[in-house]
Design a protein around this motif. Structure first.
Motif, PDB file in Angstrom:
ATOM      1  N   GLU A 296      16.054   3.324   9.577  1.00 35.01           N
ATOM      2  CA  GLU A 296      17.369   3.809   9.173  1.00 35.01           C
ATOM      3  C   GLU A 296      18.043   2.895   8.140  1.00 35.01           C
ATOM      4  OE1 GLU A 296      18.464   6.841  10.182  1.00 35.01           O
ATOM      5  OE2 GLU A 296      20.056   6.118   8.861  1.00 35.01           O
ATOM      6  N   THR A 297      18.104   1.607   8.486  1.00 32.43           N
ATOM      7  CA  THR A 297      18.800   0.658   7.625  1.00 32.43           C
ATOM      8  C   THR A 297      18.043   0.436   6.313  1.00 32.43           C
ATOM      9  OG1 THR A 297      17.697  -0.990   8.941  1.00 32.43           O
ATOM     10  CG2 THR A 297      20.027  -0.685   9.364  1.00 32.43           C
ATOM     11  N   THR A 298      16.719   0.316   6.409  1.00 30.81           N
ATOM     12  CA  THR A 298      15.957   0.016   5.198  1.00 30.81           C
ATOM     13  C   THR A 298      16.027   1.184   4.221  1.00 30.81           C
ATOM     14  OG1 THR A 298      14.495  -1.170   6.686  1.00 30.81           O
ATOM     15  CG2 THR A 298      13.760  -0.963   4.430  1.00 30.81           C
ATOM     16  N   THR A 299      16.016   2.405   4.751  1.00 22.34           N
ATOM     17  CA  THR A 299      16.111   3.568   3.866  1.00 22.34           C
ATOM     18  C   THR A 299      17.435   3.551   3.102  1.00 22.34           C
ATOM     19  OG1 THR A 299      14.801   4.838   5.411  1.00 22.34           O
ATOM     20  CG2 THR A 299      16.048   6.096   3.800  1.00 22.34           C
ATOM     21  N   GLY A 300      18.518   3.295   3.819  1.00 22.48           N
ATOM     22  CA  GLY A 300      19.828   3.238   3.167  1.00 22.48           C
ATOM     23  C   GLY A 300      19.841   2.141   2.111  1.00 22.48           C
ATOM     24  N   ALA A 301      19.342   0.960   2.491  1.00 25.81           N
ATOM     25  CA  ALA A 301      19.384  -0.181   1.570  1.00 25.81           C
ATOM     26  C   ALA A 301      18.541   0.090   0.326  1.00 25.81           C
ATOM     27  CB  ALA A 301      18.895  -1.440   2.279  1.00 25.81           C
ATOM     28  N   ALA A 302      17.332   0.620   0.511  1.00 26.19           N
ATOM     29  CA  ALA A 302      16.449   0.859  -0.637  1.00 26.19           C
ATOM     30  C   ALA A 302      17.058   1.930  -1.552  1.00 26.19           C
ATOM     31  CB  ALA A 302      15.066   1.272  -0.162  1.00 26.19           C
ATOM     32  N   SER A 303      17.708   2.920  -0.974  1.00 23.83           N
ATOM     33  CA  SER A 303      18.311   3.983  -1.787  1.00 23.83           C
ATOM     34  C   SER A 303      19.444   3.426  -2.646  1.00 23.83           C
ATOM     35  CB  SER A 303      18.876   5.092  -0.893  1.00 23.83           C
ATOM     36  OG  SER A 303      17.892   5.535  -0.002  1.00 23.83           O
ATOM     37  N   PHE A 304      20.327   2.633  -2.026  1.00 21.75           N
ATOM     38  CA  PHE A 304      21.413   2.027  -2.796  1.00 21.75           C
ATOM     39  C   PHE A 304      20.860   1.068  -3.851  1.00 21.75           C
ATOM     40  CE2 PHE A 304      24.227   2.843   1.064  1.00 21.75           C
ATOM     41  CZ  PHE A 304      25.034   3.768   0.429  1.00 21.75           C
TER      42      PHE A 304
ATOM     43  N   GLU B 105       0.831  -1.222   0.000  1.00 20.61           N
ATOM     44  CA  GLU B 105       0.000   0.000   0.000  1.00 20.61           C
ATOM     45  C   GLU B 105       0.858   1.262   0.000  1.00 20.61           C
ATOM     46  OE1 GLU B 105      -3.368  -2.066   2.737  1.00 20.61           O
ATOM     47  OE2 GLU B 105      -2.685  -0.067   3.369  1.00 20.61           O
ATOM     48  N   GLU B 106       1.872   1.265   0.839  1.00 18.84           N
ATOM     49  CA  GLU B 106       2.704   2.484   0.940  1.00 18.84           C
ATOM     50  C   GLU B 106       3.507   2.711  -0.346  1.00 18.84           C
ATOM     51  OE1 GLU B 106       2.758   4.959   3.011  1.00 18.84           O
ATOM     52  OE2 GLU B 106       1.274   4.084   4.344  1.00 18.84           O
ATOM     53  N   THR B 107       3.983   1.619  -0.956  1.00 21.74           N
ATOM     54  CA  THR B 107       4.738   1.794  -2.205  1.00 21.74           C
ATOM     55  C   THR B 107       3.787   2.287  -3.300  1.00 21.74           C
ATOM     56  OG1 THR B 107       6.131  -0.046  -1.492  1.00 21.74           O
ATOM     57  CG2 THR B 107       6.414   0.699  -3.759  1.00 21.74           C
TER      58      THR B 107
ATOM     59  N   VAL C 196      10.055  -0.674  21.147  1.00 20.96           N
ATOM     60  CA  VAL C 196       9.410  -0.019  20.011  1.00 20.96           C
ATOM     61  C   VAL C 196      10.400   0.954  19.352  1.00 20.96           C
ATOM     62  CG1 VAL C 196       7.626   1.639  19.397  1.00 20.96           C
ATOM     63  CG2 VAL C 196       7.048  -0.349  20.782  1.00 20.96           C
ATOM     64  N   VAL C 197      11.132   1.695  20.160  1.00 19.11           N
ATOM     65  CA  VAL C 197      12.138   2.611  19.607  1.00 19.11           C
ATOM     66  C   VAL C 197      13.187   1.815  18.820  1.00 19.11           C
ATOM     67  CG1 VAL C 197      14.006   4.221  20.182  1.00 19.11           C
ATOM     68  CG2 VAL C 197      11.807   4.387  21.378  1.00 19.11           C
ATOM     69  N   ASN C 198      13.603   0.681  19.360  1.00 13.16           N
ATOM     70  CA  ASN C 198      14.587  -0.155  18.654  1.00 13.16           C
ATOM     71  C   ASN C 198      14.068  -0.641  17.311  1.00 13.16           C
ATOM     72  OD1 ASN C 198      17.169  -1.529  20.434  1.00 13.16           O
ATOM     73  ND2 ASN C 198      15.777  -0.146  21.450  1.00 13.16           N
ATOM     74  N   ILE C 199      12.807  -1.039  17.284  1.00 13.95           N
ATOM     75  CA  ILE C 199      12.245  -1.531  16.025  1.00 13.95           C
ATOM     76  C   ILE C 199      12.139  -0.377  15.027  1.00 13.95           C
ATOM     77  CG2 ILE C 199      10.144  -2.487  14.964  1.00 13.95           C
ATOM     78  CD1 ILE C 199       9.836  -4.138  17.543  1.00 13.95           C
ATOM     79  N   MET C 200      11.784   0.808  15.528  1.00 10.90           N
ATOM     80  CA  MET C 200      11.717   1.953  14.612  1.00 10.90           C
ATOM     81  C   MET C 200      13.098   2.283  14.042  1.00 10.90           C
ATOM     82  SD  MET C 200       8.960   4.464  16.363  1.00 10.90           S
ATOM     83  CE  MET C 200       9.221   5.736  15.150  1.00 10.90           C
ATOM     84  N   VAL C 201      14.099   2.283  14.910  1.00  5.79           N
ATOM     85  CA  VAL C 201      15.457   2.582  14.434  1.00  5.79           C
ATOM     86  C   VAL C 201      15.899   1.503  13.449  1.00  5.79           C
ATOM     87  CG1 VAL C 201      17.886   2.777  15.136  1.00  5.79           C
ATOM     88  CG2 VAL C 201      16.103   3.856  16.513  1.00  5.79           C
ATOM     89  N   GLY C 202      15.709   0.224  13.855  1.00  9.70           N
ATOM     90  CA  GLY C 202      16.104  -0.901  12.990  1.00  9.70           C
ATOM     91  C   GLY C 202      15.349  -0.861  11.680  1.00  9.70           C
ATOM     92  N   GLY C 203      14.062  -0.540  11.757  1.00 13.69           N
ATOM     93  CA  GLY C 203      13.208  -0.650  10.588  1.00 13.69           C
ATOM     94  C   GLY C 203      13.280   0.544   9.658  1.00 13.69           C
TER      95      GLY C 203
ATOM     96  N   HIS D  99      10.635   8.092   3.523  1.00 16.54           N
ATOM     97  CA  HIS D  99       9.281   8.387   3.994  1.00 16.54           C
ATOM     98  C   HIS D  99       8.440   7.109   4.056  1.00 16.54           C
ATOM     99  CE1 HIS D  99       5.737  10.758   4.628  1.00 16.54           C
ATOM    100  NE2 HIS D  99       5.139  10.198   3.585  1.00 16.54           N
ATOM    101  N   ILE D 100       8.489   6.304   2.993  1.00 16.52           N
ATOM    102  CA  ILE D 100       7.650   5.096   3.055  1.00 16.52           C
ATOM    103  C   ILE D 100       8.220   4.061   4.026  1.00 16.52           C
ATOM    104  CG2 ILE D 100       6.432   5.358   0.851  1.00 16.52           C
ATOM    105  CD1 ILE D 100       8.226   3.169  -0.308  1.00 16.52           C
ATOM    106  N   ALA D 101       9.546   4.007   4.163  1.00 22.70           N
ATOM    107  CA  ALA D 101      10.118   3.044   5.130  1.00 22.70           C
ATOM    108  C   ALA D 101       9.614   3.363   6.539  1.00 22.70           C
ATOM    109  CB  ALA D 101      11.639   3.080   5.089  1.00 22.70           C
ATOM    110  N   LEU D 102       9.573   4.653   6.854  1.00 22.59           N
ATOM    111  CA  LEU D 102       9.104   5.013   8.195  1.00 22.59           C
ATOM    112  C   LEU D 102       7.604   4.760   8.342  1.00 22.59           C
ATOM    113  CD1 LEU D 102      10.037   6.048  10.903  1.00 22.59           C
ATOM    114  CD2 LEU D 102       9.469   8.357  10.189  1.00 22.59           C
ATOM    115  N   ARG D 103       6.856   5.053   7.304  1.00 22.48           N
ATOM    116  CA  ARG D 103       5.409   4.799   7.379  1.00 22.48           C
ATOM    117  C   ARG D 103       5.114   3.299   7.482  1.00 22.48           C
ATOM    118  NH1 ARG D 103       1.410   8.374   6.673  1.00 22.48           N
ATOM    119  NH2 ARG D 103       0.114   6.720   5.802  1.00 22.48           N
TER     120      ARG D 103
END
Ligand code: HEM
Length: 455
Positions: A269-277, A126-128, A260-267, A153-157
C-alpha cells in the motif's frame, strides 16, 4: 521559587465553531483542516477527530518525546489502529505494544537487516525490468501512460515474491484489487466512523470477505513454502524459522499468518503511493530528472542497478527523500499516553490520545522554508545535519519505526533509477493536479498520466 514557573502549560483548544464544523471539514479535506489549525494554534492543541478527543503534536521535539524519549509510555491503543485492526489483527503494525510486541519485533528484525535486503533487491530489479519490457511493447515513443496501476502491480509482486518464492501467479491481481478496495473501505470509515465496523452493512460485509480472501491466499502460500527462484529461502521461511535468542520462542502459525498480512499491507500500500508520487514529481521537475539521469549514467554506465549501487546514487536518494517529505504515504499516526507525561511544558494526562500528522510536520515553517516547494537540496548532508532529529520521519521514529524502511527505500530507488535510465518522464500539458486521496494511507486521488519518451 514560584510553582507557576514549573506548572504545566494549558493546551489550547479549538473554538466551539471549529469543533462543530470540524466533522464535515475533516471529511471534505483533512489536510486543509489540520493545516489551518496548525497555522492558528501552533505546535500543540486539542482537537477532535471524528468525535475522538486528541492532542495534536506538530513539533519535532514533542514528537521526539513521545516516540523516542518516553516511548514506553505510549502505545497503539487508539482510534486509528482500532480502525485497521480488523485487517492487521495482532501483527506488528497495529499491535498495541508491551512485551508481546517486543518479542515479535525482536524475532522479525533480523529478517529486515542489510544482508537480507540485498537478496531482496534482485527481485526488485527483475520486476522493474519486466514492467519496462511491458512498457516497450505496449507504448510507442511519446505515448501517455497511466502509471499507478503498473507500479502497484510490481510493488505487490516484489513483496509477494520475496515472501513466498518463485511465482505467485495470477492470484496477485485479485489480491491487488482486494487490497485497494479494503483500503478504500477503511479510509471511508476512518473519515466517518459510523456505523461501527462490526455492523453488517454491505461494505463491511465486503471488507470481511476481502480479509477472508487475503487470509486464504496467505495460508495457501504458507502451506506451499516455496523457495526463491535462486533456491535461497523466502522471507516467509526466514520468519517461520526465526528463533528469539532470549527466550527460544518461535512464531506459531496464527501469528505467522498475521505477520505476513502485515508485511503485505506495509509493503504494498505505502510503496505504491510513494512510487506513484515519486514518478509524478520527477516528471513535474525536468531539471531534477535530468540531474538524476546524469548521476544514473555516471554510476551505472547503462547496466541495471544492484543493491550496492543504491548507496552511490546520492542525488536520486535526495529526490526520494524530498518526495517522502511532501507526499509520504504513511501520513499520520496516533498513540495513547498510558501514564501522565509532560511534553514541551504541556501536561498530558494518562489515557490522552496523541495525534501526529507527518504531512503537516514535514511543512513546519521553522525547518522547511517555502515548504510546498519541491527541492531535493533540502536533503544535502549539510542541510540534514542542521535540522533536529525527528523533523523528518516518513517511516516513524523510535521503537515502532517502520521495520521495512530499508526494503522500501531500496525498492523506490531501484524503480526510479531504472525508469529514468530508460525513459524521460514528461507531464502532459494541462495535466490536472493529481490531488490527495486521504485514506488510512495517502495516495494520488486522480490518475498519474505521464508521457514516456524513450532515452
Ligand atoms: C514508502 C514505504 C513505507 C512507508 C512510508 C512506511 C511507513 C511506516 C511508518 C510511518 C510506520 C510507523 C507507524 C507508527 O509509528 O504508528 C511503519 C511501520 C511498519 N511498517 Fe512501514 N512503511 C513503508 C514500507 C514498508 C514495507 C516495505 C514494509 C514491509 C516489507 C513495512 C512494514 C511495516 C511494519 C511491519 C511496521 C510496524 C513496525 C512495528 O510497529 O514494529 N513498511 N511504516
Amino acid at each position: 521559587m514560584s510553582a507557576t514557573l514549573t506548572e504545566p502549560r494549558q493546551i489550547p483548544d479549538l473554538s466551539l465553531g471549529e469543533k462543530l464544523s470540524g466533522l464535515s471539514a475533516i471529511r471534505r479535506d483533512q489536510v486543509a483542516f489540520l493545516s489551518k489549525a496548525v497555522e492558528k494554534y501552533g505546535d500543540v492543541f486539542r482537537m477532535r477527530l471524528l468525535g475522538n478527543p486528541l492532542v495534536m503534536l506538530n513539533h519535532p521535539d514533542h514528537v521526539h518525546r513521545v516516540l523516542v524519549e518516553n516511548r514506553e509510555n505510549y502505545d497503539k491503543e487508539n482510534f486509528l489502529y482500532r480502525t485497521v485492526r480488523p485487517v492487521l489483527r495482532n501483527g506488528l503494525i497495529g499491535a498495541i505494544g508491551g512485551e508481546s510486541w517486543h518479542r515479535q519485533r525482536r524475532l522479525m528484525q533480523p529478517s529486515f537487516h542489510r544482508p537480507k535486503i540485498s537478496a531482496f533487491a534482485d527481485t526488485m530489479t527483475e520486476e522493474t525490468a519486466a514492467m519496462l519490457g511491458r512498457w516497450h511493447q505496449r507504448y510507442r515513443d511519446g505515448d501517455v501512460a497511466a502509471v499507478v496501476p503498473d507500479v502497484g502491480h510490481i510493488a505487490l509482486r516484489i513483496v509477494t515474491r520475496n515472501l513466498f518464492g518463485a511465482d505467485v501467479g495470477p492470484t496477485t491481481e485479485a489480491i491487488e484489487n482486494d487490497f485497494t478496495y479494503a483500503n478504500q473501505i477503511m479510509g471511508d470509515f476512518f473519515r466517518f466512523p459510523f456505523p461501527p465496523l462490526h455492523w453488517p452493512t454491505p461494505s463491511h460485509l465486503r471488507l470481511r470477505k476481502l480479509i477472508a480472501n487475503l487470509d486464504r491466499f496467505v495460508a495457501e502460500m504458507i502451506e506451499q513454502r516455496n523457495t526463491r527462484s535462486d533456491g535461497s529461502p523466502t522471507l516467509l521461511s526466514i520468519l517461520a524459522d526465526a528463533v528469539d535468542e532470549e527466550t527460544g520462542h518461535r512464531m506459531d502459525s496464527v501469528q505467522l499468518q498475521q505477520e505476513v498480512v502485515n508485511i503485505m499491507v506495509g509493503g504494498y500500500e505505502t510503496t505504491t503511493g510513494a512510487a506513484s508520487f515519486l514518478l509524478y514529481l520527477i516528471a513535474k521537475h525536468p531539471e531534477v530528472q535530468e540531474r538524476m539521469h546524469a548521476e544514473i549514467t555516471e554510476v551505472l554506465d547503462g547496466r541495471q542497478p544492484g543493491f550496492d549501487d543504491v548507496a552511490k546514487l546520492t542525488y536520486t536518494r535526495m529526490v526520494v527523500d524530498e518526495t517522502l517529505r511532501l507526499r509520504g504515504p504513511a501520513w499520520q499516526t496516533m498513540r495513547r499516553a498510558v501514564g501522565p507525561d509532560e511534553v514541551g511544558g504541556f501536561g498530558i494526562d494518562a489515557n490522552t490520545g496523541i495525534y501526529i500528522n507527518f504531512y503537516t510536520m514535514h511543512r513546519h515553517r521553522d525547518f522547511w522554508p517555502d515548504p510546498e516547494r519541491f527541492d531535493p537540496e533540502r536533503f544535502a548532508p549539510q542541510a540534514v545535519a542542521e535540522r533536529p532529529r525527528n523533523a523528518y520521519i516518513p517511516f516513524g521514529s523510535g521503537l515502532r519505526v517502520c521495520i521495512g524502511k530499508h526494503f522500501a527505500l531500496t525498492e523506490l530507488m531501484i524503480i526510479a533509477t531504472m525508469i529514468v535510465q530508460q525513459y524521460r518522464l514528461v507531464l502532459p500539458d494541462n495535466h490536472p493536479p493529481v490531488g490527495l486521496d486521504q485514506l488510512v494511507t495517502l495516495r494520488p486521488k486522480h490518475e498519474v498520466l505521464l508521457r514516456l519518451e524513450r532515452r
